[in-house]
Design an enzyme around this catalytic site. Sequence first.
Site, PDB file in Angstrom:
ATOM      1  N   LEU A   1      15.826  30.322   8.923  1.00 55.48           N
ATOM      2  CA  LEU A   1      16.124  30.012   7.522  1.00 55.48           C
ATOM      3  C   LEU A   1      17.591  29.637   7.325  1.00 55.48           C
ATOM      4  CD1 LEU A   1      14.121  32.911   5.841  1.00 55.48           C
ATOM      5  CD2 LEU A   1      13.354  30.590   6.399  1.00 55.48           C
TER       6      LEU A   1
ATOM      7  N   MET B   1       8.932  27.770   8.455  1.00 60.51           N
ATOM      8  CA  MET B   1       8.728  28.066   9.874  1.00 60.51           C
ATOM      9  C   MET B   1       9.897  28.923  10.371  1.00 60.51           C
ATOM     10  SD  MET B   1       6.796  24.823  11.500  1.00 60.51           S
ATOM     11  CE  MET B   1       8.205  23.787  11.790  1.00 60.51           C
ATOM     12  N   GLY B   2      10.561  29.627   9.462  1.00 58.59           N
ATOM     13  CA  GLY B   2      11.668  30.494   9.860  1.00 58.59           C
ATOM     14  C   GLY B   2      12.929  29.719  10.167  1.00 58.59           C
TER      15      GLY B   2
ATOM     16  N   GLY C   1      10.841  21.489   0.150  1.00 56.10           N
ATOM     17  CA  GLY C   1      12.057  20.688   0.060  1.00 56.10           C
ATOM     18  C   GLY C   1      11.723  19.199   0.140  1.00 56.10           C
TER      19      GLY C   1
ATOM     20  N   ARG D   1      16.609  22.087  12.421  1.00 57.81           N
ATOM     21  CA  ARG D   1      16.859  21.319  13.647  1.00 57.81           C
ATOM     22  C   ARG D   1      18.329  20.916  13.791  1.00 57.81           C
ATOM     23  NH1 ARG D   1      11.217  19.348  12.864  1.00 57.81           N
ATOM     24  NH2 ARG D   1      10.061  20.033  14.703  1.00 57.81           N
TER      25      ARG D   1
ATOM     26  N   HIS E   1      16.376  26.713   2.565  1.00 57.10           N
ATOM     27  CA  HIS E   1      15.242  27.614   2.289  1.00 57.10           C
ATOM     28  C   HIS E   1      15.610  28.614   1.194  1.00 57.10           C
ATOM     29  CE1 HIS E   1      14.374  26.661   6.679  1.00 57.10           C
ATOM     30  NE2 HIS E   1      13.250  26.315   6.101  1.00 57.10           N
TER      31      HIS E   1
END
Length: 294
Positions: A46, A43-44, A160, A200, A50
């Site tokens: 990064l 979802m970007g 992940g 997050r 990622h």
Amino acid sequence: MDKLASLPAGSIAVPTVFDVRTLRRTVGAWQARGGTVGLVPTMGALHEGHLHLVRQAFDRADRVVVSIFVNPMQFAPSEDFSAYPRRLAEDAEKLREEGVDLIYAPSPAVMYPEGFATRITVAGVSEGFCGAVRPGHFEGVATVVAKLLLQSQADIALFGLKDYQQFLVIRTLAEDLNIPCEVLGIPTVRDVDGLALSSRNAYLSHEERAVAPHLFATLNAMVERLATRRHDAAEVEAWGSARLRAAGFGRIDYLRFADDRLGPYAPDREGRLLAAVYLGRARLLDNIAVPPMA
Ligand code: PAF
């Protein structure tokens, strides 16, 4: 993604496609020449976690595609869909440095065109833990990931293990629907102090960031305490919750031992200790393996 699509031509650092036909044509051409293709769905926003998935994909496939799509279907109306960090140009620059072959950045209208009516529900494994506190979340994840796997026709897809339940949901759906894509779970990447990397984490203040590593430390301490065999799992869970509260964590959605399929914890089998806890406005997820104790 609309914003990415509207960046001036040439300003995106990696070849980028926005629609399913071009994606399939590109991937199909690589496969027709005998190449294998790895997909890293994101979802970007990064981070190193990622990029680790990207490197793992390159170890296993000839070409790597990264999808960037903040999936509205997996956020409840009260959740952080609009606040979710979006750093599109920076993401593309990071992916260029990794040598990623292609970014797939569909808009919501491409992913969910007018009249879109299908939802994928994975029973059982979706139901407890995050599924219990985020109703509809895994339906949104399962639906978008099934689409991404089918849209891209990638040979492998990497996720992940920080999102352990998500990984189980995705692996189950790919098997159940006979999607010809191997779903791989890749161990969590952590900061030097143990905090699991997550987009997050950007919500953490400076002070909260200093507290956050207590989560991983507490998970490890809980497994050690269980291994003494002087306390059962429920006692260790209560002990761990008290320890997190004392460190400054807020609501604990769960801090629980389970078996590695998220069924009831059984000391004689390989298990998992999973946590979802708030620190300020960040909801932190983490989990670690629990070796058989009997
Ligand atoms: O883990 C994520 O970033 C998302 O849930 C995923 C798998 C890309 C689906 O939107």
